[in-house]
Write an enzyme that holds these catalytic residues in place. Sequence first.
Site, PDB file in Angstrom:
ATOM      1  N   LYS A   1      -5.228   2.152   8.314  1.00  0.00           N
ATOM      2  CA  LYS A   1      -6.517   1.511   9.037  1.00  0.00           C
ATOM      3  C   LYS A   1      -6.291  -0.123   9.074  1.00  0.00           C
ATOM      4  O   LYS A   1      -5.499  -0.634   8.180  1.00  0.00           O
ATOM      5  CB  LYS A   1      -7.555   1.803   8.211  1.00  0.00           C
ATOM      6  CG  LYS A   1      -7.669   1.550   6.772  1.00  0.00           C
ATOM      7  CD  LYS A   1      -7.309   0.268   6.029  1.00  0.00           C
ATOM      8  CE  LYS A   1      -8.117  -0.862   6.384  1.00  0.00           C
ATOM      9  NZ  LYS A   1      -7.462  -2.046   5.490  1.00  0.00           N
TER      10      LYS A   1
ATOM     11  N   ILE B   1       0.867  -1.152   0.117  1.00  0.00           N
ATOM     12  CA  ILE B   1      -0.091   0.138  -0.072  1.00  0.00           C
ATOM     13  C   ILE B   1       0.885   1.221  -0.162  1.00  0.00           C
ATOM     14  O   ILE B   1       0.445   2.545  -0.228  1.00  0.00           O
ATOM     15  CB  ILE B   1      -0.984   0.116   1.116  1.00  0.00           C
ATOM     16  CG1 ILE B   1      -2.024   0.970   0.943  1.00  0.00           C
ATOM     17  CG2 ILE B   1      -0.444   0.348   2.449  1.00  0.00           C
ATOM     18  CD1 ILE B   1      -2.939   0.685  -0.212  1.00  0.00           C
ATOM     19  N   ALA B   2       2.250   1.379   0.534  1.00  0.00           N
ATOM     20  CA  ALA B   2       2.889   2.097   0.283  1.00  0.00           C
ATOM     21  C   ALA B   2       3.376   2.597  -0.914  1.00  0.00           C
ATOM     22  O   ALA B   2       3.585   4.062  -1.261  1.00  0.00           O
ATOM     23  CB  ALA B   2       4.224   2.305   1.092  1.00  0.00           C
ATOM     24  N   ARG B   3       3.232   1.576  -1.794  1.00  0.00           N
ATOM     25  CA  ARG B   3       3.539   2.258  -3.294  1.00  0.00           C
ATOM     26  C   ARG B   3       2.518   3.182  -3.634  1.00  0.00           C
ATOM     27  O   ARG B   3       2.941   4.233  -4.291  1.00  0.00           O
ATOM     28  CB  ARG B   3       3.536   1.063  -4.115  1.00  0.00           C
ATOM     29  CG  ARG B   3       4.698   0.104  -3.957  1.00  0.00           C
ATOM     30  CD  ARG B   3       4.552  -1.222  -4.910  1.00  0.00           C
ATOM     31  NE  ARG B   3       5.534  -2.038  -4.322  1.00  0.00           N
ATOM     32  CZ  ARG B   3       6.730  -2.389  -4.683  1.00  0.00           C
ATOM     33  NH1 ARG B   3       7.249  -1.396  -5.541  1.00  0.00           N
ATOM     34  NH2 ARG B   3       7.589  -3.328  -4.075  1.00  0.00           N
TER      35      ARG B   3
ATOM     36  N   TYR C   1      13.686   0.375  11.039  1.00  0.00           N
ATOM     37  CA  TYR C   1      12.662   1.442  11.344  1.00  0.00           C
ATOM     38  C   TYR C   1      13.126   2.465  12.354  1.00  0.00           C
ATOM     39  O   TYR C   1      12.953   3.589  12.377  1.00  0.00           O
ATOM     40  CB  TYR C   1      11.292   0.752  11.945  1.00  0.00           C
ATOM     41  CG  TYR C   1      10.646  -0.201  11.169  1.00  0.00           C
ATOM     42  CD1 TYR C   1      10.642  -0.274   9.455  1.00  0.00           C
ATOM     43  CD2 TYR C   1       9.923  -1.170  11.675  1.00  0.00           C
ATOM     44  CE1 TYR C   1      10.530  -0.921   8.983  1.00  0.00           C
ATOM     45  CE2 TYR C   1       9.124  -2.239  10.771  1.00  0.00           C
ATOM     46  CZ  TYR C   1       9.511  -2.062   9.537  1.00  0.00           C
ATOM     47  OH  TYR C   1       8.773  -3.023   8.621  1.00  0.00           O
TER      48      TYR C   1
ATOM     49  N   LEU D   1       2.518  -1.038   8.263  1.00  0.00           N
ATOM     50  CA  LEU D   1       2.691  -2.111   8.645  1.00  0.00           C
ATOM     51  C   LEU D   1       1.562  -3.264   9.159  1.00  0.00           C
ATOM     52  O   LEU D   1       0.380  -2.556   8.975  1.00  0.00           O
ATOM     53  CB  LEU D   1       3.527  -1.983   9.978  1.00  0.00           C
ATOM     54  CG  LEU D   1       4.923  -1.074  10.014  1.00  0.00           C
ATOM     55  CD1 LEU D   1       5.484  -0.935  11.458  1.00  0.00           C
ATOM     56  CD2 LEU D   1       5.912  -1.813   9.284  1.00  0.00           C
TER      57      LEU D   1
ATOM     58  N   ASP E   1      -9.198  -6.271   8.624  1.00  0.00           N
ATOM     59  CA  ASP E   1      -8.773  -5.406   7.449  1.00  0.00           C
ATOM     60  C   ASP E   1      -9.732  -4.895   6.737  1.00  0.00           C
ATOM     61  O   ASP E   1      -9.902  -3.569   6.724  1.00  0.00           O
ATOM     62  CB  ASP E   1      -8.060  -6.588   6.774  1.00  0.00           C
ATOM     63  CG  ASP E   1      -7.326  -5.911   5.591  1.00  0.00           C
ATOM     64  OD1 ASP E   1      -6.019  -5.717   5.679  1.00  0.00           O
ATOM     65  OD2 ASP E   1      -7.832  -6.064   4.247  1.00  0.00           O
TER      66      ASP E   1
HETATM   67  N1  LIG Z   1      -5.904   2.436   2.957  1.00  0.00           N
HETATM   68  C1  LIG Z   1      -5.999   1.443   2.131  1.00  0.00           C
HETATM   69  O1  LIG Z   1      -6.413   1.826   1.124  1.00  0.00           O
HETATM   70  C2  LIG Z   1      -5.307   0.229   2.448  1.00  0.00           C
HETATM   71  C3  LIG Z   1      -5.135  -0.719   1.384  1.00  0.00           C
HETATM   72  C4  LIG Z   1      -4.364  -1.638   1.663  1.00  0.00           C
HETATM   73  C5  LIG Z   1      -3.586  -2.051   2.866  1.00  0.00           C
HETATM   74  N2  LIG Z   1      -3.782  -1.025   3.999  1.00  0.00           N
HETATM   75  C6  LIG Z   1      -3.320  -1.519   5.100  1.00  0.00           C
HETATM   76  O2  LIG Z   1      -2.201  -1.038   5.014  1.00  0.00           O
HETATM   77  C7  LIG Z   1      -1.295  -2.296   6.059  1.00  0.00           C
HETATM   78  C8  LIG Z   1      -0.383  -2.998   5.073  1.00  0.00           C
HETATM   79  O3  LIG Z   1      -1.004  -3.661   4.214  1.00  0.00           O
HETATM   80  P1  LIG Z   1      -0.239  -4.426   2.771  1.00  0.00           P
HETATM   81  O4  LIG Z   1      -1.079  -5.083   2.001  1.00  0.00           O
HETATM   82  O5  LIG Z   1       0.411  -3.017   2.124  1.00  0.00           O
HETATM   83  O6  LIG Z   1       0.976  -5.123   3.587  1.00  0.00           O
HETATM   84  P2  LIG Z   1       2.274  -5.804   3.159  1.00  0.00           P
HETATM   85  O7  LIG Z   1       2.385  -5.735   1.772  1.00  0.00           O
HETATM   86  O8  LIG Z   1       2.185  -7.219   3.602  1.00  0.00           O
HETATM   87  O9  LIG Z   1       3.430  -5.023   3.732  1.00  0.00           O
HETATM   88  C9  LIG Z   1       3.565  -4.857   5.015  1.00  0.00           C
HETATM   89  C10 LIG Z   1       5.055  -4.536   5.356  1.00  0.00           C
HETATM   90  O10 LIG Z   1       5.292  -4.536   6.840  1.00  0.00           O
HETATM   91  C11 LIG Z   1       6.780  -4.643   7.079  1.00  0.00           C
HETATM   92  N3  LIG Z   1       6.533  -5.658   8.270  1.00  0.00           N
HETATM   93  C12 LIG Z   1       6.936  -5.617   9.320  1.00  0.00           C
HETATM   94  N4  LIG Z   1       7.028  -6.513  10.078  1.00  0.00           N
HETATM   95  C13 LIG Z   1       6.391  -7.557   9.318  1.00  0.00           C
HETATM   96  C14 LIG Z   1       6.010  -9.037   9.774  1.00  0.00           C
HETATM   97  N5  LIG Z   1       6.217  -9.426  11.017  1.00  0.00           N
HETATM   98  N6  LIG Z   1       5.403  -9.539   8.631  1.00  0.00           N
HETATM   99  C15 LIG Z   1       5.256  -9.108   7.378  1.00  0.00           C
HETATM  100  N7  LIG Z   1       5.743  -7.857   7.241  1.00  0.00           N
HETATM  101  C16 LIG Z   1       6.157  -7.099   8.151  1.00  0.00           C
HETATM  102  C17 LIG Z   1       7.027  -5.195   5.860  1.00  0.00           C
HETATM  103  O11 LIG Z   1       8.038  -4.466   5.398  1.00  0.00           O
HETATM  104  P3  LIG Z   1       9.670  -4.562   5.490  1.00  0.00           P
HETATM  105  O12 LIG Z   1       9.867  -6.101   5.376  1.00  0.00           O
HETATM  106  O13 LIG Z   1      10.190  -3.795   4.340  1.00  0.00           O
HETATM  107  O14 LIG Z   1      10.264  -4.017   6.802  1.00  0.00           O
HETATM  108  C18 LIG Z   1       5.928  -5.304   4.710  1.00  0.00           C
HETATM  109  O15 LIG Z   1       6.554  -5.041   3.589  1.00  0.00           O
HETATM  110  C19 LIG Z   1      -2.281  -3.123   6.510  1.00  0.00           C
HETATM  111  O16 LIG Z   1      -2.723  -2.506   7.827  1.00  0.00           O
HETATM  112  C20 LIG Z   1      -3.573  -2.776   5.784  1.00  0.00           C
HETATM  113  O17 LIG Z   1      -4.738  -2.857   6.275  1.00  0.00           O
HETATM  114  C21 LIG Z   1      -4.570   0.042   3.645  1.00  0.00           C
END
Ligand SMILES: NC(=O)c1ccc[n+]([C@@H]2O[C@H](COP(=O)([O-])OP(=O)(O)OC[C@H]3O[C@@H](n4cnc5c(N)ncnc54)[C@H](OP(=O)(O)O)[C@@H]3O)[C@@H](O)[C@H]2O)c1
Length: 340
Positions: free
Chosen positions: A101, A19-21, A62, A78, A181
Site C-alpha cells: 500500500k 517491510i520485506a523483512r 529487478y 518499493l 503512506d
Molecule cells: N503494509 C505495511 O505494514 C507496511 C509497512 C511499512 C511500509 N509499507 C510500504 O512498503 C513500501 C516500502 O516501505 P519501507 O519502509 O520498507 O521502505 P524502504 O526500507 O526504504 O525500502 C524501499 C526499497 O526500495 C528499493 N528502491 C528502489 N528504488 C529506490 C529509490 N529510488 N530510493 C530508495 N529505495 C529504492 C530499495 O531496495 P534496493 O536498494 O535493494 O533495490 C529499498 O530498500 C512503501 O510503499 C510503504 O508504504 C507497508
Amino acid sequence: MSESSNPALRFGVLGAANIARQFIAGVAPSALAAIHGVASRDATKGESFARETGVARHYGSYEEMLADPEVEAVYNPLPNSLHAPWSIRAAEAGKHVLCEKPLALDAHEAHAMFDAARANGVVLREAYPYMAQPQTVAMRRLLAEGAVGRPQYVQATIGFSLADPANVRFDPALGGGAVLDAGSYPVSLVRIALGRAPARVSAVARFHGPGVDRTLLGTLDFADGTLAQVACSFRSGNHRHALIAGDDGVLETTFMNHLRGGPLHLQLKRGKASTAPSETIDEGGGDGFQLEAESFVRLVRGDAAAWTGATEAESVDIAATIDALRRSAARDGAWTEVSG
Ligand SMILES: NC(=O)c1ccc[n+]([C@@H]2O[C@H](COP(=O)([O-])OP(=O)(O)OC[C@H]3O[C@@H](n4cnc5c(N)ncnc54)[C@H](OP(=O)(O)O)[C@@H]3O)[C@@H](O)[C@H]2O)c1
C-alpha cells in the site's frame, strides 16, 4: 489435489525494503507461500539481505528476477511512486503481484495496473496485512450484518514519529507524504467500513516540504450524507484507532497490522443506550503478513472468496480518495471531487 499437497507459490521480492523483512518472516512458516528470491539494485546489498532473511536466491537487478521463470509471484515493497511501474512490469513478465500500500498514486495509475494484470492473465492485489487479520474480517462481517445499524460517520487515525530526513517517505519524487503512506490505512478502513468512495473531500495539512505533507486531517463527504474523518501524521506518538458510529451501535478497532505480541482490539457496543455493554470481539490472531500471503495464494489458485484484502474496486477508490485529499490539501482545504 488438496491445498496442502500443492507446492507453495514461489514469491520474488523486489528490493531490500524494511517491510520485506517482516513479510519474509511472516511467510516463512507457511506451507502455501514461499520466498524464492530477493532482488536488489545493488548485488552486494541483495546478497547480504538474502543471507540475513534466510532466503536462498538473490538477484542483482529487478529485471533479472522478473526474467526467472521459477518466480511465480512478486511482492512489491518499493517506494510508493515505483508501485505502478514495477507492478506493471511484473505483470508483463507473467507474475502475479502483491503490491504494498498505497497501490497507486491515483486512480489512473490503479486502473493501468489492474488493466496490465488482466491483459497478462495474472492477479494483482494491494497489501494491507490488517485486512487479513481475523478482527478485520469480523469487522466487515459485523458491519454487513448491521451490528451498529446504519453507519453515520467514521473516524480513523494513525500516527507515528519519523525522524530520519533520508526516509523515502519524505521524498516527493518517490511518492512521499503522510497521507500516501500512513493515510492509506485510515482511508482504506473508511472504504471497507462504508463500502463506497466519498463524493468529495476536504483536507488541511502541515507540510514537510513541497508536495510532502507530514500531518493531514481530512473530511470525507459521501453522496448519501454519511461522513468520515481521517487523520495521519509522521510527527506523533504511535497510534492507530478507528471508530464507526452507527445509528444503532458503535464499533471501535485498532486495525493493527499484525500481532507483534499485542492484543487484538475490536469492541462492539450494540444499541443506542449509554448503558449498552461493550463486547470485546476476539476472533483469535495470527501474523497479518502470513495470513495475507496465504489468502493471496488461494485467490491466485482460483478461490476468490478466500481473499480477505482490498478488492480491485476498493483499491481504486482508496487511490482516488488519497489523490483528492492531496489535491485538497494543496488548496488549503478546498472541497475536491473524488473521481475513480
Ligand atoms: N503494509 C505495511 O505494514 C507496511 C509497512 C511499512 C511500509 N509499507 C510500504 O512498503 C513500501 C516500502 O516501505 P519501507 O519502509 O520498507 O521502505 P524502504 O526500507 O526504504 O525500502 C524501499 C526499497 O526500495 C528499493 N528502491 C528502489 N528504488 C529506490 C529509490 N529510488 N530510493 C530508495 N529505495 C529504492 C530499495 O531496495 P534496493 O536498494 O535493494 O533495490 C529499498 O530498500 C512503501 O510503499 C510503504 O508504504 C507497508
